[in-house]
Design an enzyme around this catalytic site. Structure first.
Site, PDB file in Angstrom:
ATOM      1  N   GLU A  96       0.832  -1.211   0.000  1.00 53.69           N
ATOM      2  CA  GLU A  96       0.000   0.000   0.000  1.00 53.69           C
ATOM      3  C   GLU A  96       0.866   1.259   0.000  1.00 53.69           C
ATOM      4  O   GLU A  96       0.840   2.052   0.944  1.00 53.69           O
ATOM      5  CB  GLU A  96      -0.872   0.027   1.258  1.00 53.69           C
ATOM      6  CG  GLU A  96      -1.731  -1.182   1.431  1.00 53.69           C
ATOM      7  CD  GLU A  96      -2.303  -1.300   2.834  1.00 53.69           C
ATOM      8  OE1 GLU A  96      -3.214  -2.104   3.026  1.00 53.69           O
ATOM      9  OE2 GLU A  96      -1.822  -0.591   3.738  1.00 53.69           O
TER      10      GLU A  96
ATOM     11  N   CYS B  94       1.017  33.313  11.811  1.00 58.46           N
ATOM     12  CA  CYS B  94       1.334  33.793  13.139  1.00 58.46           C
ATOM     13  C   CYS B  94       1.450  32.618  14.087  1.00 58.46           C
ATOM     14  O   CYS B  94       0.501  32.245  14.788  1.00 58.46           O
ATOM     15  CB  CYS B  94       0.310  34.820  13.596  1.00 58.46           C
ATOM     16  SG  CYS B  94       0.577  36.352  12.715  1.00 58.46           S
ATOM     17  N   GLU B  95       2.621  32.044  14.048  1.00 49.71           N
ATOM     18  CA  GLU B  95       2.934  30.788  14.727  1.00 49.71           C
ATOM     19  C   GLU B  95       4.342  30.494  14.236  1.00 49.71           C
ATOM     20  O   GLU B  95       4.683  30.886  13.119  1.00 49.71           O
ATOM     21  CB  GLU B  95       1.973  29.712  14.174  1.00 49.71           C
ATOM     22  CG  GLU B  95       2.011  28.370  14.816  1.00 49.71           C
ATOM     23  CD  GLU B  95       0.977  28.266  15.928  1.00 49.71           C
ATOM     24  OE1 GLU B  95       1.336  27.752  16.971  1.00 49.71           O
ATOM     25  OE2 GLU B  95      -0.172  28.716  15.741  1.00 49.71           O
TER      26      GLU B  95
ATOM     27  N   TYR C 162       1.604  13.763   1.693  1.00 47.59           N
ATOM     28  CA  TYR C 162       1.275  14.343   3.001  1.00 47.59           C
ATOM     29  C   TYR C 162       1.596  15.829   3.056  1.00 47.59           C
ATOM     30  O   TYR C 162       1.993  16.344   4.095  1.00 47.59           O
ATOM     31  CB  TYR C 162       1.997  13.576   4.134  1.00 47.59           C
ATOM     32  CG  TYR C 162       1.757  12.084   4.033  1.00 47.59           C
ATOM     33  CD1 TYR C 162       0.497  11.559   4.286  1.00 47.59           C
ATOM     34  CD2 TYR C 162       2.763  11.215   3.631  1.00 47.59           C
ATOM     35  CE1 TYR C 162       0.241  10.210   4.150  1.00 47.59           C
ATOM     36  CE2 TYR C 162       2.522   9.866   3.488  1.00 47.59           C
ATOM     37  CZ  TYR C 162       1.261   9.364   3.745  1.00 47.59           C
ATOM     38  OH  TYR C 162       1.007   8.030   3.601  1.00 47.59           O
TER      39      TYR C 162
HETATM   40  C1  LIG Z   1      -0.624   5.740   5.516  1.00 50.91           C
HETATM   41  C2  LIG Z   1      -0.769   4.322   5.193  1.00 50.91           C
HETATM   42  C3  LIG Z   1       0.000   3.732   4.184  1.00 50.91           C
HETATM   43  C4  LIG Z   1       1.046   4.485   3.378  1.00 50.91           C
HETATM   44  O1  LIG Z   1       2.256   4.683   4.027  1.00 50.91           O
HETATM   45  P1  LIG Z   1       3.474   5.373   3.238  1.00 50.91           P
HETATM   46  O2  LIG Z   1       4.567   5.423   4.237  1.00 50.91           O
HETATM   47  O3  LIG Z   1       3.040   6.709   2.776  1.00 50.91           O
HETATM   48  O4  LIG Z   1       3.821   4.516   2.080  1.00 50.91           O
HETATM   49  C5  LIG Z   1      -0.247   2.418   3.896  1.00 50.91           C
HETATM   50  N1  LIG Z   1      -1.178   1.687   4.568  1.00 50.91           N
HETATM   51  C6  LIG Z   1      -1.916   2.218   5.546  1.00 50.91           C
HETATM   52  C7  LIG Z   1      -2.943   1.389   6.226  1.00 50.91           C
HETATM   53  C8  LIG Z   1      -1.741   3.543   5.894  1.00 50.91           C
HETATM   54  O5  LIG Z   1      -2.479   4.066   6.880  1.00 50.91           O
END
Ligand SMILES: *Cc1c(COP(=O)(O)O)cnc(C)c1O
Length: 412
Positions: free
Chosen positions: A270, A339-340, A367
């Site tokens: 993923e 402002c931070e 991100y």
């Molecule tokens: C955020 C997330 C990812 C992706 O992670 P990366 O470090 O961006 O590759 C994969 N699986 C799940 C369940 C996540 O929450």
């Protein structure tokens, strides 16, 4: 990706100054070909097994990016019902979307199931509820927490003993009891142990835990899902996940497992960051240069409202002055207009900066936009996808109307 030719910075064939002129500043720009080359490098690396990529779309959720994933045969890992709906809207089939919720309301699970989406189950309580509600009619996967420390720092590590994520592997007996009680169909084992892991062997170690459980307790698996955490370079000489090296080890281990298991199993990943981080460049403009006795500041027309990783995770992202007049450098803290304290980069040696210079931040694909906000009542930037040499506007810059929207003014 940002590249320099002569004295000009480009993203693909587009000079950054032309992009800013056309679409305004600040501006997120993504390089579609870089995303495709990352997809292809992962597919190639794992081609000896039946690998499936599920883009963790929380990294960059623009519809056009999600659609580019679809075009390239990459499925979706969603963490909210909203992400599921967005993926369906751009044309994904429910069977291509895996849902990995963390502690969401059961009504959201029911809605996802009614849309035909499959689940990674993250708690014993949810496993029981799914058993009660769906019995063996719903094939499911279980998200395990293997008690492994993986991830660049604690905030982005999710597979350790104190993490909220997954079902601790020590509770396997409770899992099996529920599986028996409700005759649950467990078709997958899932883990996602953190982002930016330093040592690729951690994924092999974690996979062995899933394999061991598969052999002992789960004879009908269709897939083993190893989540993600693949590291990309955030600066020169940064350590990265050598995907081809790692894949050799993973593939050997997995092929041997399949032989013993006696049937074909898919291997899922993923990736979020790996697919989109490097494709993104965030273009900003210098508003003010301030020389204090001990420190120089470059103030840009953005801040932690648009890009929070440096403040949230102490993340390092490379910063470039794209339009210097001189090669002479100076050391700066690059800071925002919020402002931070919103430092984007500390102690950066840059060619002398003047107001009006275009300041680029690299690795702005993952991100970055997806974690942006309207803090200080600031509007969010536009997003552009450069694909095959053409710049496509894929999100309009917000306007003041977007700040007013949904607010209700009481009449006193
Ligand atoms: C955020 C997330 C990812 C992706 O992670 P990366 O470090 O961006 O590759 C994969 N699986 C799940 C369940 C996540 O929450």
């Amino acid at each position: 990706m940002l590249r320099k030719e002569g004295n000009t910075y480009f993203i693909q064939n587009q000079p950054v100054s032309a992009l800013v002129e056309q679409f305004g500043s600040p501006l997120y720009v993504y390089d579609g070909q870089k995303i495709e080359s990352q997809i292809n490098s992962m597919k190639e690396a794992f081609s000896a097994v039946d690998v499936k990529l599920k883009f963790a779309c929380k990294a960059l959720t623009n519809m056009s990016i999600v659609k580019l994933m679809l075009k390239n045969g990459v499925d979706i890992d969603a963490v909210s019902i909203e992400e599921i709906k967005l993926a369906l809207r751009v044309g994904y089939k429910p069977s291509q979307i895996q849902y990995t919720p963390s502690g969401v309301a059961f009504s959201e699970i029911e809605e996802a199931v009614s849309l035909g989406i499959r689940l990674n189950i993250d708690s014993l309580q949810l496993l029981e509820k799914v058993g009660e509600t769906y019995g063996n009619s719903l094939p499911v996967a279980i998200r395990l927490n293997p008690s492994i420390m993986a991830g660049g720092n604690l905030k982005i590590s999710t597979g350790h003993a104190d993490s909220k994520f997954g079902i601790p592997i020590e509770y396997i007996d409770q899992v099996l009891a529920l599986v028996n009680q409700y005759d649950l169909r467990i078709v997958g084992l899932h883990q996602h142990n953190g982002s930016d892991f330093k040592d690729g062997s951690v994924i092999v170690k974690a996979m062995k835990k899933s394999i061991e459980l598969a052999e002992k307790h789960f004879p009908n698996l269709e897939f083993i899902d190893m989540g993600s955490g693949f590291k990309v370079a955030y600066h020169e000489d940064d350590h990265i996940t050598e995907i081809h090296e790692l894949a050799k080890e993973v593939v050997a281990e997995f092929a041997y497992f399949q032989e013993r298991y006696g049937k074909k199993v898919q291997l899922w990943f993923e990736p979020g960051k790996y697919l989109v981080s490097e494709s993104g460049t965030f273009l900003m403009t210098c508003n003010v240069v301030k020389h204090n006795p001990g420190r120089n500041f470059v103030h840009v027309d953005s801040g932690l409202n648009h890009l929070i990783r440096p403040m949230m995770y102490d993340a390092f992202q490379e910063i470039v002055n794209c339009t210097p007049d001189t090669e002479e450098t100076e050391k700066y803290d690059v800071v925002g207009y919020i402002c931070e304290t919103d430092t984007l980069g500390k102690d950066r040696e840059l060619p002398k900066v003047k107001p009006g210079d275009i300041i680029a931040m690299k690795n702005a694909g993952a991100y970055c936009f997806s974690m942006s906000s309207n803090y200080n009542s600031r509007v969010r930037p536009a997003e552009v996808l450069v694909y095959n040499g053409r710049a496509h506007l894929i999100r309009e810059r917000e306007s003041i109307e977007d700040i007013y929207r949904h607010q209700i003014e009481v009449s006193f």
